[in-house]
Structures are given as structure tokens and as C-alpha cells.
Write an enzyme that holds these catalytic residues in place. Structure first.
Site, mmCIF file in Angstrom:
data_model
loop_
_atom_site.group_PDB
_atom_site.id
_atom_site.type_symbol
_atom_site.label_atom_id
_atom_site.label_comp_id
_atom_site.label_asym_id
_atom_site.label_seq_id
_atom_site.Cartn_x
_atom_site.Cartn_y
_atom_site.Cartn_z
ATOM 1 N N SER A 50 0.853 -1.227 -0.073
ATOM 2 C CA SER A 50 -0.042 0.048 -0.172
ATOM 3 C C SER A 50 0.999 1.212 0.056
ATOM 4 C CB SER A 50 -0.794 -0.011 1.326
ATOM 5 O OG SER A 50 -0.152 0.176 2.374
ATOM 6 N N ASP A 82 -1.118 -1.592 -4.007
ATOM 7 C CA ASP A 82 -2.413 -1.731 -3.349
ATOM 8 C C ASP A 82 -3.232 -0.309 -3.288
ATOM 9 O OD1 ASP A 82 -4.845 -3.129 -2.468
ATOM 10 O OD2 ASP A 82 -3.845 -3.010 -0.483
ATOM 11 N N HIS A 83 -4.393 -0.021 -3.632
ATOM 12 C CA HIS A 83 -4.838 1.254 -3.529
ATOM 13 C C HIS A 83 -4.267 2.371 -4.019
ATOM 14 C CE1 HIS A 83 -8.348 -0.208 -1.666
ATOM 15 N NE2 HIS A 83 -7.774 -1.016 -0.766
ATOM 16 N N ASP A 104 -7.089 3.471 -7.641
ATOM 17 C CA ASP A 104 -8.433 3.483 -6.770
ATOM 18 C C ASP A 104 -9.032 4.737 -6.937
ATOM 19 O OD1 ASP A 104 -10.169 3.340 -5.102
ATOM 20 O OD2 ASP A 104 -9.277 2.797 -3.201
ATOM 21 N N HIS A 211 -11.776 -6.941 -2.386
ATOM 22 C CA HIS A 211 -10.953 -6.107 -1.332
ATOM 23 C C HIS A 211 -11.502 -6.554 0.299
ATOM 24 C CE1 HIS A 211 -7.897 -3.349 -3.223
ATOM 25 N NE2 HIS A 211 -8.797 -4.136 -4.202
ATOM 26 N N GLY A 212 -11.211 -6.155 0.971
ATOM 27 C CA GLY A 212 -11.725 -6.447 2.367
ATOM 28 C C GLY A 212 -12.193 -7.803 2.613
ATOM 29 N N ASN A 254 -7.706 -10.198 -1.613
ATOM 30 C CA ASN A 254 -7.039 -9.637 -0.814
ATOM 31 C C ASN A 254 -7.430 -9.777 0.674
ATOM 32 O OD1 ASN A 254 -6.705 -8.109 -3.278
ATOM 33 N ND2 ASN A 254 -7.014 -6.125 -2.524
#
Ligand code: G3H
Ligand code: 13P
Ligand code: ZN
Length: 311
Positions: A50, A82-83, A104, A211-212, A254
Site C-alpha cells: 500500500s 494496493d490502492h 483506486d 478487497h476487504g 485481498n
């Protein structure tokens, strides 16, 4: 084998009805725990970083540690941002050796999201880097950019987004959320598989990302609490739902919170049971073992990607 992008991985995962784990890397012990499990199970893997991990551990350190893992294991490994929050961050990562990036733009309007995502794709593709976009908003990290609650992905927008941007994969919002507290106590965990099915009809064969998607192991949460931590009401996504998603169009799942929880459980346990020890290799080593075991568990029981490193 050098670092790879996600193209082949996702094609094989889609056709094979399994998903690749995308695990967040912040330091050496986390990286080694992930990669040791993948090596033992001959599994491809996405190692993701990230923006804040990149600030914490620094780009070069992370990049070279990941390259050490590539050399050490010979596994197909993608290094993914990531993101990604801006074109500039994506560009820095592409220029700095990443083989995949996420842009993102989920907090932007549809048109702004298309424009930003396409700009990243246009920079990434000539450099053999794959791009993940996002449509819809998960509750959690996107909240930091003024989205008070998540909103599900609108399947009607997906086809247009994919064709106008040229993205290689798409993160969608179907009820997952970032962090360790995904549902309220008493609330029945639910994912909108109807949205996923609708998306699959509109973009057949196209790789979808969740995600999440941590499951928040009750055993690890209990260990954390037993050894002095506070994690009441931590609830994740049930594993059977993730297995179902992996058998459908979801090719990338993820996982960050589960690694954090595993490492914290291992370190808390070790320090409580060995109050006289102060060698970081001891407790970080135990944290690394916990990471390895949670990644093994996911590969075998959730993702289904064991033995898929060779095609
Ligand atoms: O989805 C976000 C990841 O869990 C990364 O979190 O920004 O704290 O590294 P982070
Ligand atoms: P979790 O917080 O559920 O592990 O999700 C991580 C993630 O989506 C990273 O992008
Ligand atoms: Zn995420």
C-alpha cells in the site's frame, strides 16, 4: 522466473475456478511468512504494497526483499501497488519495478474514474504492467476520502468502465469491507452474489477482485484477547463465501487484516509466555510462523491455488 504481471495468473485462475491470494507486505517477516507457505504449497502469489507500507518500509527495501523471494522460490510472483491513490504514485511504482498497480478511483465520479484509470492503463500497458481499477465503494479505507458508507457496484456500469479504460481486472463492492470489524455483532454476514453474477454476464471471462476479504480467525482473536489485547466484536467474511466467490469470476482475494491479526497473536503469545526474552528474532520469528500458517490455511481451504505455480 522473473517477477510476473497478473495476466496469465488471472487467466488460469478464471479457467480453473480458483483465486490468487493478494497479501499485503510491510516488512521482512510478513513477506517470508507468506512466501514460505506459497513455496511449500507450490502456489502463485501477489505481494501487494500500500502507499503507507511504501512510506513505512520504503520502496527499495520492499522491492529488493520481494526480488529475494522471487530468486529464492522461483514461484510466479507479482508485485502489486494496493490502492494507488494517484497517477504519480502508480507511475513511481511502475518505474520502480512493480508489475501490477491498482488505481483506486472509486471515490470519484464515473467519468473522472474512467479518465484517471485510463491514464494509468495507457502508461502501464506499454511497460507490461497490469492495472486493477475499482467501481463501487467499500466501507473502510475509502471512508478516508469522505465516503461515509460504502455503496455496491452497479453492474450496469461495469462493461462501459472496462471497455473505456482497458483495465485488466476490477475490484467490486458486494459487501466486503476493510479491517477487522466487518459486521455488527448479531448481523448475518452477507455478500451480494447476485451482483457478482450480473457482472459476470456483462463481462464474461473478466477477472474480478475482492478487497476487504479477511476472515478474522476467531482463534487468533481469542489469543490476542487472552494475552492482553482488545478485539471485541471483530468479525470477518465467512470462508465458504470466499470459496464460492473464488469458484466464480473472483480471481484475486485481498488479505491484510488476517496477517496483522495472526502476527499480533503470535507475538503477544510469545512475549506473555516468555517474559524474560527480549531478542526480537524470537518474537518476530513466532509472528512469522503465525503468518505462514494463516497463509497455508487460506491457500488450502479458501483460495484453491495450491499446486498452480506450474500452470
Ligand atoms: O486496504 C488497505 C490495506 O489493508 C492497507 O492498509 O494503508 O494501513 O497499509 P494500510
Ligand atoms: P482486509 O482488511 O479484509 O484484510 O482487506 C485488505 C485489502 O483489501 C487490501 O487492499
Ligand atoms: Zn483494499
Amino acid at each position: 522466473m522473473p517477477l510476473v504481471n497478473t495476466k496469465e495468473m488471472f487467466k488460469k485462475a478464471y479457467d480453473g475456478g480458483y483465486a490468487i491470494g493478494a497479501f499485503n507486505v510491510n516488512n521482512m517477516e510478513i513477506l517470508q511468512g507468506i512466501v514460505d507457505a506459497c513455496f511449500e504449497l507450490n502456489s502463485p502469489v501477489i505481494l501487494q504494497v500500500s502507499g503507507s507500507a511504501r512510506k513505512y518500509a520504503r520502496h527499495r527495501y520492499l522491492y529488493h526483499m520481494v526480488m529475494a523471494a522471487v530468486e529464492d522460490t522461483g514461484l510466479p510472483i507479482a508485485l502489486h501497488l494496493d490502492h494507488g491513490s494517484s497517477f504519480e504514485l502508480c507511475k513511481d511504482c511502475i518505474d520502480g519495478g512493480f508489475t501490477s498497480v491498482m488505481i483506486d478511483g472509486s471515490h470519484l465520479s464515473f467519468e473522472e474514474n474512467v479518465e484517471l484509470t485510463k491514464k494509468v492503463v495507457d502508461y502501464a500497458h506499454p511497460r507490461n504492467v497490469t492495472v486493477e481499477g475499482e467501481l463501487g465503494q467499500l466501507a473502510g479505507i475509502e471512508d478516508e476520502v469522505n465516503v461515509p458508507t460504502g455503496s455496491y457496484t452497479d453492474p450496469e456500469q461495469v462493461e462501459e468502465f472496462v471497455s473505456r479504460t482497458g483495465v485488466d481486472s476490477l475490484a467490486i463492492a458486494i459487501g466486503t469491507s476493510h479491517g477487522a470489524f466487518k459486521f455488527k455483532p448479531g448481523q448475518k454476514p452477507q455478500l451480494r452474489f447476485d451482483i457478482l453474477e450480473e457482472v459476470m454476464k456483462r463481462v464474461p471471462g473478466f477477472p474480478i477482485v475482492l478487497h476487504g476479504a479477511s476472515s478474522v480467525s476467531p482463534e487468533h482473536v481469542e489469543l490476542i484477547k487472552k494475552y492482553g489485547g482488545q478485539m471485541d466484536d471483530a468479525i470477518g467474511i465467512p470462508e465458504e463465501m470466499l470459496r464460492q466467490a473464488a469458484s466464480m469470476a473472483v480471481c484475486k482475494i485481498n488479505v491484510d487484516s488476517d496477517l496483522r491479526i495472526a502476527m499480533t497473536a503470535g507475538i503477544r503469545k510469545y512475549l506473555s509466555e516468555n517474559p524474560k526474552h527480549f531478542d526480537p528474532r524470537k518474537y518476530l520469528g513466532e509472528g512469522r510462523e503465525f503468518i505462514k500458517s494463516v497463509v497455508r490455511h487460506k491457500i488450502e481451504n479458501v483460495l484453491g491455488c495450491a499446486g498452480r505455480a506450474d500452470g
